[in-house]
Design an enzyme around this catalytic site. Sequence first.
Site, PDB file in Angstrom:
ATOM      1  N   TYR A  15     -12.463  17.833  18.951  1.00 39.07           N
ATOM      2  CA  TYR A  15     -11.151  17.373  18.504  1.00 39.07           C
ATOM      3  C   TYR A  15     -11.226  16.644  17.173  1.00 39.07           C
ATOM      4  CZ  TYR A  15      -8.999  18.963  22.754  1.00 39.07           C
ATOM      5  OH  TYR A  15      -8.530  19.760  23.750  1.00 39.07           O
ATOM      6  N   GLU A  28       0.820  -1.215   0.000  1.00 37.53           N
ATOM      7  CA  GLU A  28       0.000   0.000   0.000  1.00 37.53           C
ATOM      8  C   GLU A  28       0.858   1.272   0.000  1.00 37.53           C
ATOM      9  OE1 GLU A  28      -2.181  -1.182   3.464  1.00 37.53           O
ATOM     10  OE2 GLU A  28      -3.898  -1.828   2.269  1.00 37.53           O
TER      11      GLU A  28
END
Length: 223
Positions: free
Chosen positions: A133, A87
Amino acid sequence: MSRATNRATNRGTSRATNEQRAEIIAAARSLFQRGLTHGSTGNLSVRVGEHLLVTPTGSSLGTVEADELSLIDAAGAHVSGPPPSKEAFLHAALLRARPEANAVVHTHSTYAAAVSCLDGLDPHDALPPLTAYFAMRVGRLPLLPYFAPGDQALEPAAEQAARTHAALLLSNHGPIVAGASLGAALDAIEELEETAKLFLLLRGLPTRPLTPGQVRALARHSK
């Protein structure tokens, strides 16, 4: 440039690479020990000049060593070291799309992977901004179509999406995040995982995500 200057430059590059190798290994151990990766899943990369230092294929983030890391170029081609993760092309794609980023983290973490398997998600924004967040560290999270692991047909879709989004969710697979530093990418992918956990815990319950105005205010304060 003099030979002495060349030698000094090479020594500086060597030191930086050694520091970056150590940083990758520390991050890999942290991810593995906290259960954010398992087996030989997950991969990390850091930009090193015009190249990327990336974890190798078939490795466990719990045991990979600094001298086992691979070096690839900006196109994803193998330059030196062991064969890179299958990947690695995704890491190259995200860093090409985001020149301000210097690191990429990809995991198959349980809750984010679970969300990636759900039907009916918004492909433009797979998770709502449940916390401040998440809004600050992740923002909008596009869901990319399913491709088999290592299928390079995913590369153009990932590169295009990464031009406007630092975090992506790969269908039936897991999250991948680019950050200004490896620490920033780790913070974002952990926040993504925790929000995926909250999302699954709250399914079927009335929820109150942040409003668009609240998200915009957070974006202004974080600049």
